[in-house]
Design an enzyme around this catalytic site. Structure first.
Site, PDB file in Angstrom:
ATOM      1  N   HIS A   1       2.937   6.543   4.914  1.00  0.00           N
ATOM      2  CA  HIS A   1       1.740   5.940   4.332  1.00  0.00           C
ATOM      3  C   HIS A   1       0.726   5.718   5.449  1.00  0.00           C
ATOM      4  CE1 HIS A   1       0.108   2.080   2.105  1.00  0.00           C
ATOM      5  NE2 HIS A   1      -0.817   3.009   2.272  1.00  0.00           N
TER       6      HIS A   1
ATOM      7  N   HIS B   1      10.150   4.560   3.818  1.00  0.00           N
ATOM      8  CA  HIS B   1       8.685   4.421   3.819  1.00  0.00           C
ATOM      9  C   HIS B   1       8.230   3.949   5.205  1.00  0.00           C
ATOM     10  CE1 HIS B   1       4.850   3.580   1.617  1.00  0.00           C
ATOM     11  NE2 HIS B   1       4.733   2.535   2.439  1.00  0.00           N
TER      12      HIS B   1
ATOM     13  N   SER C   1      10.517   0.264   2.936  1.00  0.00           N
ATOM     14  CA  SER C   1       9.532   0.201   4.023  1.00  0.00           C
ATOM     15  C   SER C   1      10.138  -0.466   5.243  1.00  0.00           C
ATOM     16  CB  SER C   1       8.295  -0.578   3.562  1.00  0.00           C
ATOM     17  OG  SER C   1       7.549  -0.989   4.689  1.00  0.00           O
TER      18      SER C   1
ATOM     19  N   ASP D   1       4.947   2.794   7.426  1.00  0.00           N
ATOM     20  CA  ASP D   1       3.572   2.305   7.322  1.00  0.00           C
ATOM     21  C   ASP D   1       2.839   2.483   8.642  1.00  0.00           C
ATOM     22  OD1 ASP D   1       3.329   1.224   4.602  1.00  0.00           O
ATOM     23  OD2 ASP D   1       4.995  -0.069   5.211  1.00  0.00           O
TER      24      ASP D   1
ATOM     25  N   MET E   1      -2.532   4.394   6.935  1.00  0.00           N
ATOM     26  CA  MET E   1      -3.613   3.408   6.771  1.00  0.00           C
ATOM     27  C   MET E   1      -4.432   3.450   8.046  1.00  0.00           C
ATOM     28  SD  MET E   1      -1.235   0.500   5.009  1.00  0.00           S
ATOM     29  CE  MET E   1       0.224   1.330   5.610  1.00  0.00           C
TER      30      MET E   1
ATOM     31  N   GLY F   1       5.363  -8.708   3.152  1.00  0.00           N
ATOM     32  CA  GLY F   1       5.581 -10.122   2.844  1.00  0.00           C
ATOM     33  C   GLY F   1       4.435 -10.806   2.119  1.00  0.00           C
TER      34      GLY F   1
ATOM     35  N   GLY G   1      -1.843  -3.847   4.985  1.00  0.00           N
ATOM     36  CA  GLY G   1      -1.894  -4.422   6.332  1.00  0.00           C
ATOM     37  C   GLY G   1      -0.607  -5.103   6.763  1.00  0.00           C
TER      38      GLY G   1
ATOM     39  N   MET H   1      -1.830   0.400  -4.490  1.00  0.00           N
ATOM     40  CA  MET H   1      -1.515  -0.773  -3.661  1.00  0.00           C
ATOM     41  C   MET H   1      -1.515  -2.013  -4.551  1.00  0.00           C
ATOM     42  SD  MET H   1      -0.891   0.303  -0.658  1.00  0.00           S
ATOM     43  CE  MET H   1      -0.543  -1.325   0.004  1.00  0.00           C
TER      44      MET H   1
HETATM   45  C1  DX5 Z   1       1.458  -2.936   3.230  1.00  0.00           C
HETATM   46  C2  DX5 Z   1       2.414  -1.786   3.359  1.00  0.00           C
HETATM   47  C3  DX5 Z   1       3.656  -1.979   2.577  1.00  0.00           C
HETATM   48  C4  DX5 Z   1       4.497  -3.160   3.018  1.00  0.00           C
HETATM   49  C5  DX5 Z   1       5.235  -3.671   1.807  1.00  0.00           C
HETATM   50  O1  DX5 Z   1       0.243  -2.561   3.749  1.00  0.00           O
HETATM   51  O2  DX5 Z   1       1.802  -0.611   2.880  1.00  0.00           O
HETATM   52  O3  DX5 Z   1       4.444  -0.791   2.549  1.00  0.00           O
HETATM   53  O4  DX5 Z   1       5.413  -2.834   4.029  1.00  0.00           O
HETATM   54  O5  DX5 Z   1       5.847  -4.875   2.140  1.00  0.00           O
HETATM   55  P1  DX5 Z   1       6.446  -5.872   1.031  1.00  0.00           P
HETATM   56  O6  DX5 Z   1       7.395  -5.085   0.201  1.00  0.00           O
HETATM   57  O7  DX5 Z   1       7.094  -6.945   1.840  1.00  0.00           O
HETATM   58  O8  DX5 Z   1       5.265  -6.352   0.266  1.00  0.00           O
HETATM   59 ZN    ZN Z   2       3.100   1.150   2.570  1.00  0.00          ZN
END
Ligand code: DX5
Ligand code: ZN
Length: 220
Positions: free
Chosen positions: A67, A34, A9, A36, A69, A146, A143, A138
């Protein structure tokens, strides 16, 4: 053990050198990129749109795992497909006509994934099990990157796998949020094979390639 596909991501990448960071992930053996997409309404954060997908398409030949959102994802499917998306993941919570939207995504030559927020039960997917290409569970509230992995989501991954098997579906399960070398074995055991990671790759202390290696070793 069967293998995993790792989708990095770019939410945690350094955008002042996005091209280099993606090339580094590619050289480190990542399978997908990926992306977001957040609208500040379905989720609190605002991130990127088709323009960044199109930019990534020019940077790499790797599949682009997009992805969404956003509210009304069905209104934007064509723009993302034209920009070069390989996979389009839509949340079941904000897609009332999910069957039609999956078919629309597939008609544009993309793979369609259905996403479940942490509070959405596995059985919401039953009606589209035979149609969708993959499920995205999820493992944090969407959102931000980290965040801490939510342990009870391991059970949901197993429930989704069970439901898919009962429906005769070979759809793969993707997980997203808080995935590290510590949490990955848990979701792998439960049936996840597509792994999204932002922090554990782009912010790994020893560098991007080492982060990818650490994830692979965790399930080797
Ligand atoms: C969160 C995103 C994720 C995010 C994952 O809403 O969909 O793809 O970037 O980040 P990490 O791997 O840091 O949890
Ligand atoms: Zn994501």
């Amino acid at each position: 053990m069967d293998g995993i596909l790792i989708s990095s991501s770019i939410l945690s990448a350094d955008f002042s050198r996005l091209g280099e960071q993606i090339h580094e992930a590619e050289a480190g053996g990542v399978d997908w990129i990926h992306i977001d997409v957040m609208d500040g309404s379905f989720v609190p954060n605002i991130t990127m749109g088709p323009f960044i997908v199109e930019t990534c398409r020019r940077i790499t030949k790797l599949p682009l795992d997009v992805h969404l959102m956003i509210e009304h994802p069905e209104r934007h499917i064509e723009d993302f497909a034209t920009a070069g998306a390989t996979n389009l993941s839509i949340h079941i919570e904000d897609t009332p006509h999910i069957y039609r939207t999956i078919e629309h995504i597939q008609s544009l030559g993309c793979k369609a994934g259905v996403v479940l927020n942490p509070g959405t039960p596995a059985n919401r997917l039953e009606a589209v099990a035979a149609l969708m290409d993959y499920v995205l569970v999820m493992t944090v509230n969407p959102g931000y990157s980290g965040q801490q992995f939510i342990p009870v989501m391991v059970k949901k991954v197993a429930q989704v796998r069970q439901m898919l098997d009962a429906q005769g579906s070979n759809a793969l399960i993707e997980v997203d949020g808080g995935i590290t070398a510590e949490t990955l074995p848990l979701v792998y055991q439960a049936g996840a094979r597509l792994i999204v990671a932002a922090t554990a790759i782009y912010k790994y202390p020893d560098g991007i390639a080492a982060g990818i290696t650490a994830l692979r070793r965790a399930v080797a």
